[in-house]
Design a protein around this motif. Structure first.
Motif, PDB file in Angstrom:
ATOM      1  N   GLY A  25       0.806  -1.210   0.000  1.00 36.24           N
ATOM      2  CA  GLY A  25       0.000   0.000   0.000  1.00 36.24           C
ATOM      3  C   GLY A  25       0.842   1.264   0.000  1.00 36.24           C
ATOM      4  O   GLY A  25       0.444   2.282  -0.550  1.00 36.24           O
ATOM      5  N   ALA A  26       2.016   1.218   0.593  1.00 29.51           N
ATOM      6  CA  ALA A  26       2.872   2.396   0.652  1.00 29.51           C
ATOM      7  C   ALA A  26       3.430   2.774  -0.709  1.00 29.51           C
ATOM      8  O   ALA A  26       3.818   3.905  -0.941  1.00 29.51           O
ATOM      9  CB  ALA A  26       4.019   2.156   1.628  1.00 29.51           C
ATOM     10  N   ALA A  27       3.452   1.837  -1.645  1.00 32.51           N
ATOM     11  CA  ALA A  27       4.021   2.100  -2.956  1.00 32.51           C
ATOM     12  C   ALA A  27       3.040   2.797  -3.898  1.00 32.51           C
ATOM     13  O   ALA A  27       3.417   3.236  -4.969  1.00 32.51           O
ATOM     14  CB  ALA A  27       4.495   0.789  -3.590  1.00 32.51           C
ATOM     15  N   GLN A  28       1.782   2.901  -3.519  1.00 35.23           N
ATOM     16  CA  GLN A  28       0.792   3.529  -4.379  1.00 35.23           C
ATOM     17  C   GLN A  28       0.999   5.037  -4.398  1.00 35.23           C
ATOM     18  O   GLN A  28       1.349   5.642  -3.397  1.00 35.23           O
ATOM     19  CB  GLN A  28      -0.612   3.197  -3.899  1.00 35.23           C
ATOM     20  N   THR A  29       0.769   5.638  -5.571  1.00 34.74           N
ATOM     21  CA  THR A  29       0.933   7.083  -5.707  1.00 34.74           C
ATOM     22  C   THR A  29      -0.316   7.700  -6.316  1.00 34.74           C
ATOM     23  O   THR A  29      -1.097   7.033  -6.969  1.00 34.74           O
ATOM     24  CB  THR A  29       2.139   7.424  -6.599  1.00 34.74           C
ATOM     25  N   VAL A  30      -0.461   8.981  -6.131  1.00 35.66           N
ATOM     26  CA  VAL A  30      -1.568   9.726  -6.724  1.00 35.66           C
ATOM     27  C   VAL A  30      -1.125  10.188  -8.094  1.00 35.66           C
ATOM     28  O   VAL A  30      -0.059  10.784  -8.251  1.00 35.66           O
ATOM     29  CB  VAL A  30      -1.935  10.935  -5.840  1.00 35.66           C
ATOM     30  N   THR A  31      -1.935   9.903  -9.115  1.00 37.86           N
ATOM     31  CA  THR A  31      -1.559  10.281 -10.474  1.00 37.86           C
ATOM     32  C   THR A  31      -2.465  11.346 -11.072  1.00 37.86           C
ATOM     33  O   THR A  31      -2.126  11.931 -12.096  1.00 37.86           O
ATOM     34  CB  THR A  31      -1.560   9.057 -11.407  1.00 37.86           C
ATOM     35  N   THR A  32      -3.621  11.582 -10.476  1.00 40.50           N
ATOM     36  CA  THR A  32      -4.509  12.626 -10.973  1.00 40.50           C
ATOM     37  C   THR A  32      -5.104  13.406  -9.804  1.00 40.50           C
ATOM     38  O   THR A  32      -5.115  12.938  -8.671  1.00 40.50           O
ATOM     39  CB  THR A  32      -5.678  12.069 -11.819  1.00 40.50           C
ATOM     40  N   GLY A  33      -5.594  14.576 -10.113  1.00 34.94           N
ATOM     41  CA  GLY A  33      -6.241  15.404  -9.112  1.00 34.94           C
ATOM     42  C   GLY A  33      -7.428  16.110  -9.741  1.00 34.94           C
ATOM     43  O   GLY A  33      -7.766  15.873 -10.901  1.00 34.94           O
ATOM     44  N   GLY A  34      -8.040  16.971  -9.015  1.00 32.73           N
ATOM     45  CA  GLY A  34      -9.189  17.699  -9.527  1.00 32.73           C
ATOM     46  C   GLY A  34      -9.241  19.099  -8.944  1.00 32.73           C
ATOM     47  O   GLY A  34      -8.536  19.416  -7.982  1.00 32.73           O
ATOM     48  N   LEU A  35     -10.076  19.917  -9.541  1.00 26.36           N
ATOM     49  CA  LEU A  35     -10.231  21.298  -9.107  1.00 26.36           C
ATOM     50  C   LEU A  35     -11.723  21.605  -9.070  1.00 26.36           C
ATOM     51  O   LEU A  35     -12.438  21.318 -10.040  1.00 26.36           O
ATOM     52  CB  LEU A  35      -9.513  22.228 -10.093  1.00 26.36           C
ATOM     53  N   THR A  36     -12.195  22.147  -7.972  1.00 23.68           N
ATOM     54  CA  THR A  36     -13.590  22.562  -7.854  1.00 23.68           C
ATOM     55  C   THR A  36     -13.633  23.959  -7.267  1.00 23.68           C
ATOM     56  O   THR A  36     -12.703  24.387  -6.580  1.00 23.68           O
ATOM     57  CB  THR A  36     -14.400  21.618  -6.940  1.00 23.68           C
ATOM     58  N   GLY A  37     -14.706  24.664  -7.549  1.00 23.53           N
ATOM     59  CA  GLY A  37     -14.833  25.997  -6.998  1.00 23.53           C
ATOM     60  C   GLY A  37     -16.119  26.669  -7.433  1.00 23.53           C
ATOM     61  O   GLY A  37     -16.955  26.080  -8.111  1.00 23.53           O
ATOM     62  N   THR A  38     -16.254  27.913  -7.053  1.00 23.32           N
ATOM     63  CA  THR A  38     -17.411  28.731  -7.414  1.00 23.32           C
ATOM     64  C   THR A  38     -16.898  30.058  -7.947  1.00 23.32           C
ATOM     65  O   THR A  38     -16.014  30.673  -7.346  1.00 23.32           O
ATOM     66  CB  THR A  38     -18.314  28.978  -6.195  1.00 23.32           C
ATOM     67  N   VAL A  39     -17.462  30.496  -9.058  1.00 25.04           N
ATOM     68  CA  VAL A  39     -17.077  31.775  -9.650  1.00 25.04           C
ATOM     69  C   VAL A  39     -18.137  32.804  -9.274  1.00 25.04           C
ATOM     70  O   VAL A  39     -19.329  32.592  -9.485  1.00 25.04           O
ATOM     71  CB  VAL A  39     -16.948  31.668 -11.189  1.00 25.04           C
ATOM     72  N   VAL A  40     -17.678  33.923  -8.683  1.00 30.30           N
ATOM     73  CA  VAL A  40     -18.584  34.991  -8.275  1.00 30.30           C
ATOM     74  C   VAL A  40     -18.084  36.325  -8.812  1.00 30.30           C
ATOM     75  O   VAL A  40     -16.902  36.479  -9.130  1.00 30.30           O
ATOM     76  CB  VAL A  40     -18.706  35.067  -6.729  1.00 30.30           C
ATOM     77  N   ASP A  41     -18.990  37.297  -8.905  1.00 32.48           N
ATOM     78  CA  ASP A  41     -18.591  38.633  -9.331  1.00 32.48           C
ATOM     79  C   ASP A  41     -18.160  39.446  -8.113  1.00 32.48           C
ATOM     80  O   ASP A  41     -18.102  38.928  -6.995  1.00 32.48           O
ATOM     81  CB  ASP A  41     -19.722  39.315 -10.112  1.00 32.48           C
ATOM     82  N   GLN A  42     -17.863  40.729  -8.316  1.00 28.34           N
ATOM     83  CA  GLN A  42     -17.351  41.568  -7.232  1.00 28.34           C
ATOM     84  C   GLN A  42     -18.362  41.773  -6.105  1.00 28.34           C
ATOM     85  O   GLN A  42     -17.987  42.041  -4.971  1.00 28.34           O
ATOM     86  CB  GLN A  42     -16.915  42.921  -7.785  1.00 28.34           C
ATOM     87  N   GLN A  43     -19.643  41.636  -6.419  1.00 31.88           N
ATOM     88  CA  GLN A  43     -20.675  41.796  -5.395  1.00 31.88           C
ATOM     89  C   GLN A  43     -21.008  40.467  -4.708  1.00 31.88           C
ATOM     90  O   GLN A  43     -21.836  40.420  -3.807  1.00 31.88           O
ATOM     91  CB  GLN A  43     -21.964  42.367  -6.003  1.00 31.88           C
TER      92      GLN A  43
END
Length: 81
Positions: A25-43
């Motif tokens: 199990g220690a030999a396993q690595t992370v090969t992908t990731g992701g990005l999440t979020g929210t886009v808002v305006d100045q208000q």
């Protein structure tokens, strides 16, 4: 010479299996990731339909997404590192 009891033998085998499993199990690595979020305006209002572009610096790979009606976006399966 006295032979080890079944209990001692069973515990020894169980410990060896646990150690072998932990090493694998220690030999396993992370090969992908992701990005999440929210886009808002100045208000602070959400921006539906906004285009999001993320660039992986080392390779120049571009990942695109668009926001949903609530301003949220998700870009899965991105390269890491």
């Amino acid at each position: 010479m006295k032979q080890p009891s079944r209990l001692v033998l069973s515990v020894t085998i169980a410990l060896l299996l646990c150690i072998a499993g932990a090493q694998r199990g220690a030999a396993q690595t992370v090969t992908t990731g992701g990005l999440t979020g929210t886009v808002v305006d100045q208000q602070g209002g959400v921006l539906p339909g906004a285009t999001i572009a993320a660039v992986h610096g080392p390779t120049g790979t571009t990942y695109d997404s668009a926001t949903e009606t609530d301003g949220r976006f998700t870009i899965p399966n991105m390269r890491v590192g």
